[in-house]
Scaffold this motif. Structure first.
Motif, PDB file in Angstrom:
ATOM      1  N   UNK A 170       0.821  -1.213   0.000  1.00  0.00           N
ATOM      2  CA  UNK A 170       0.000   0.000   0.000  1.00  0.00           C
ATOM      3  C   UNK A 170       0.849   1.254   0.000  1.00  0.00           C
ATOM      4  N   UNK A 171       0.232   2.335  -0.404  1.00  0.00           N
ATOM      5  CA  UNK A 171       0.786   3.666  -0.178  1.00  0.00           C
ATOM      6  C   UNK A 171      -0.378   4.629  -0.011  1.00  0.00           C
ATOM      7  N   UNK A 172      -0.118   5.774   0.549  1.00  0.00           N
ATOM      8  CA  UNK A 172      -1.166   6.765   0.770  1.00  0.00           C
ATOM      9  C   UNK A 172      -1.325   7.595  -0.501  1.00  0.00           C
ATOM     10  N   UNK A 173      -2.332   7.247  -1.287  1.00  0.00           N
ATOM     11  CA  UNK A 173      -2.550   7.928  -2.568  1.00  0.00           C
ATOM     12  C   UNK A 173      -3.123   9.331  -2.395  1.00  0.00           C
ATOM     13  N   UNK A 174      -3.458   9.701  -1.169  1.00  0.00           N
ATOM     14  CA  UNK A 174      -3.892  11.073  -0.909  1.00  0.00           C
ATOM     15  C   UNK A 174      -2.705  12.006  -0.666  1.00  0.00           C
ATOM     16  N   UNK A 175      -1.567  11.427  -0.268  1.00  0.00           N
ATOM     17  CA  UNK A 175      -0.360  12.236  -0.061  1.00  0.00           C
ATOM     18  C   UNK A 175       0.554  12.176  -1.276  1.00  0.00           C
ATOM     19  N   UNK A 176       0.834  10.976  -1.741  1.00  0.00           N
ATOM     20  CA  UNK A 176       1.703  10.818  -2.916  1.00  0.00           C
ATOM     21  C   UNK A 176       0.854  10.981  -4.170  1.00  0.00           C
ATOM     22  N   UNK A 177       0.912  12.169  -4.730  1.00  0.00           N
ATOM     23  CA  UNK A 177       0.086  12.527  -5.877  1.00  0.00           C
ATOM     24  C   UNK A 177       0.944  13.156  -6.970  1.00  0.00           C
ATOM     25  N   UNK A 178       0.501  13.101  -8.209  1.00  0.00           N
ATOM     26  CA  UNK A 178       1.241  13.781  -9.284  1.00  0.00           C
ATOM     27  C   UNK A 178       1.274  15.289  -9.049  1.00  0.00           C
ATOM     28  N   UNK A 179       2.307  15.931  -9.544  1.00  0.00           N
ATOM     29  CA  UNK A 179       2.424  17.382  -9.393  1.00  0.00           C
ATOM     30  C   UNK A 179       3.506  17.935 -10.306  1.00  0.00           C
ATOM     31  N   UNK A 249       8.236  13.570  -1.754  1.00  0.00           N
ATOM     32  CA  UNK A 249       7.183  13.659  -2.761  1.00  0.00           C
ATOM     33  C   UNK A 249       7.626  14.528  -3.934  1.00  0.00           C
ATOM     34  N   UNK A 250       8.289  15.632  -3.627  1.00  0.00           N
ATOM     35  CA  UNK A 250       8.763  16.499  -4.705  1.00  0.00           C
ATOM     36  C   UNK A 250       9.860  15.832  -5.519  1.00  0.00           C
ATOM     37  N   UNK A 251      10.688  15.008  -4.867  1.00  0.00           N
ATOM     38  CA  UNK A 251      11.709  14.263  -5.604  1.00  0.00           C
ATOM     39  C   UNK A 251      11.052  13.360  -6.643  1.00  0.00           C
ATOM     40  N   UNK A 252       9.989  12.673  -6.238  1.00  0.00           N
ATOM     41  CA  UNK A 252       9.271  11.842  -7.212  1.00  0.00           C
ATOM     42  C   UNK A 252       8.732  12.703  -8.354  1.00  0.00           C
ATOM     43  N   UNK A 253       8.131  13.826  -8.019  1.00  0.00           N
ATOM     44  CA  UNK A 253       7.553  14.693  -9.051  1.00  0.00           C
ATOM     45  C   UNK A 253       8.619  15.246  -9.989  1.00  0.00           C
ATOM     46  N   UNK A 254       9.810  15.482  -9.461  1.00  0.00           N
ATOM     47  CA  UNK A 254      10.917  15.999 -10.275  1.00  0.00           C
ATOM     48  C   UNK A 254      11.530  14.924 -11.170  1.00  0.00           C
ATOM     49  N   UNK A 255      11.353  13.659 -10.787  1.00  0.00           N
ATOM     50  CA  UNK A 255      12.052  12.572 -11.465  1.00  0.00           C
ATOM     51  C   UNK A 255      11.407  12.245 -12.802  1.00  0.00           C
ATOM     52  N   UNK A 256      12.223  12.206 -13.851  1.00  0.00           N
ATOM     53  CA  UNK A 256      11.733  11.733 -15.139  1.00  0.00           C
ATOM     54  C   UNK A 256      11.499  10.228 -15.082  1.00  0.00           C
ATOM     55  N   UNK A 276       4.973   4.454  -4.037  1.00  0.00           N
ATOM     56  CA  UNK A 276       5.002   5.912  -3.889  1.00  0.00           C
ATOM     57  C   UNK A 276       5.262   6.579  -5.227  1.00  0.00           C
ATOM     58  N   UNK A 277       6.219   6.040  -5.964  1.00  0.00           N
ATOM     59  CA  UNK A 277       6.564   6.618  -7.270  1.00  0.00           C
ATOM     60  C   UNK A 277       5.404   6.501  -8.248  1.00  0.00           C
ATOM     61  N   UNK A 278       4.778   5.332  -8.306  1.00  0.00           N
ATOM     62  CA  UNK A 278       3.647   5.155  -9.224  1.00  0.00           C
ATOM     63  C   UNK A 278       2.471   6.031  -8.821  1.00  0.00           C
ATOM     64  N   UNK A 279       2.273   6.224  -7.525  1.00  0.00           N
ATOM     65  CA  UNK A 279       1.182   7.084  -7.063  1.00  0.00           C
ATOM     66  C   UNK A 279       1.426   8.534  -7.457  1.00  0.00           C
ATOM     67  N   UNK A 280       2.687   8.909  -7.635  1.00  0.00           N
ATOM     68  CA  UNK A 280       3.038  10.251  -8.112  1.00  0.00           C
ATOM     69  C   UNK A 280       3.066  10.322  -9.637  1.00  0.00           C
ATOM     70  N   UNK A 281       2.681   9.237 -10.294  1.00  0.00           N
ATOM     71  CA  UNK A 281       2.584   9.249 -11.748  1.00  0.00           C
ATOM     72  C   UNK A 281       3.911   9.165 -12.474  1.00  0.00           C
ATOM     73  N   UNK A 282       4.905   8.495 -11.861  1.00  0.00           N
ATOM     74  CA  UNK A 282       6.211   8.411 -12.498  1.00  0.00           C
ATOM     75  C   UNK A 282       6.453   7.018 -13.070  1.00  0.00           C
TER      76      UNK A 282
END
Length: 368
Positions: A170-179, A249-256, A276-282
């Protein structure tokens, strides 16, 4: 007539932790929600944690005998044994606290029902402890997070299948979000994180001469673990350090691309970072390991690479960077998977349902 006995639930932590403060921080978007706080709230459970009870010589002896547990866990178990009975249901988040509680409380005539989340029982001392302390007859439900571990517990202890519950990740999809990525980002970023079974030497070799930055969230006080995980000298384009929750979270969002580089092993390390990474759309590149990682790679949800293969990892990174539409499509598949199957809500609900299935049956009372 029948009377309904209300069960009393208990959630047991493996180390001291301020769940209430963590929950307040989560409400302010400073961190993800803690699943054990959510579980306790859902069940109206009392939360127990080690370090609040005096330690006896017997506690120290038993912790050495069992291995993996601390004297504080045994002291907590002794204290709980005076408070619980047949109408209590205890869930321990780890075998380090759960096995002592099952040993001590399981010896009571009217013992409570017990469930233990087992992280690593296939060790010599754990094997001996489970048989020596008769845990197969004192733990009602064993929970674990991989099929390999579930099969081991069922076979080694001779358990019926319904007594081993496979908990989904699991991960918290309410916190780890795309941005949005940071405004000062200058070139592509490969992100990564974690220390368990990590192989950043392969990642360093794969990326050291590429025009990108490799940023890793990984800090440990254990110098030996760091030496075994990272190259002696980091390439100029690689850095590692501590990231608090919003920065992670921002590191995930920054990551290509997020790359999870692992040593060969037969259980599923790296899945916290993965979800976490997939929840941030990476898009994610991950070392193939038996089980879910292999399944996700075969389904095209992640890009799988062989262990200790820097050339294969390099090719995978370059391929996704040069094919942004392919990377975007892969990331979308991962995002949809996490949203639908690997979120905190389903994790908590699954554990809660297992615990509620242990509720004592209604008692029959004759009225004259």
């Amino acid at each position: 007539m029948t009377t309904q006995t209300t069960p009393k639930y208990h959630v047991v932590l493996s180390r001291p932790f301020d769940l209430e403060q963590f929950a307040k921080n989560a409400q302010q978007d400073k961190c993800p929600r803690h699943t054990m706080w959510t579980l306790a709230q859902k069940l109206g459970a009392t939360v127990h944690q080690p370090g609040q009870h005096p330690i006896s010589p017997a506690d120290r002896f038993l912790s050495k005998l069992m291995g993996g547990s601390l004297p504080e866990h045994w002291a907590m178990a002794r204290a709980m044994s005076k408070q619980v009975g047949k109408n209590d249901i205890i869930f321990s988040i780890g075998e380090d606290s759960g096995f002592p509680i099952a040993t001590v409380c399981g010896a009571k005539v009217n013992r409570p029902k017990m469930a233990v989340f087992v992280h690593n029982a296939d060790r010599p001392r754990s094997r001996v402890a489970m048989k020596l302390f008769n845990l197969a007859n004192r733990v009602d439900v064993f929970m674990t997070n991989t099929q390999v571990k579930a099969d081991f517990l069922q076979n080694y202890l001779g358990l019926a299948s319904e007594r081993v519950y496979l908990v989904t990740e699991q991960t918290d999809t309410q916190f780890f979000t795309p941005g949005l990525a940071s405004a000062d980002k200058k070139r592509p970023i490969v992100g990564s994180g974690g220390l368990e079974q990590r192989d950043y030497c392969t990642l360093a070799e794969a990326t050291q001469d590429l025009d990108l930055d490799v940023k890793i969230c990984a800090v440990s006080p254990n110098a030996k673990a760091i030496a075994d995980t990272f190259p002696p000298v980091l390439p100029k384009n690689m850095s590692r350090g501590f990231y608090d929750w919003p920065d992670l979270r921002q590191l995930y969002r920054d990551s290509d691309i997020v790359v999870i580089s692992l040593k060969p092993h037969n259980y599923q390390a790296g899945f916290t970072t993965l979800f976490e990474a997939m929840s941030c759309g990476r898009p994610v590149i991950m070392t193939r390991t038996p089980g879910l990682a292999e399944e996700l790679a075969e389904a095209g949800i992640i890009t799988g690479v062989n262990a200790q293969d820097p050339q294969g990892m390099r090719q995978a990174i370059v391929d996704l960077l040069n094919n942004p539409e392919k990377a975007k499509a892969q990331a979308q598949r991962g995002y949809e998977l996490v949203q639908g199957k690997y979120n905190s809500e389903q994790y908590v609900d699954g554990i809660a349902n297992q615990l509620m299935s242990l509720e004592p049956e209604q008692e029959l009372i004759l009225a004259y």
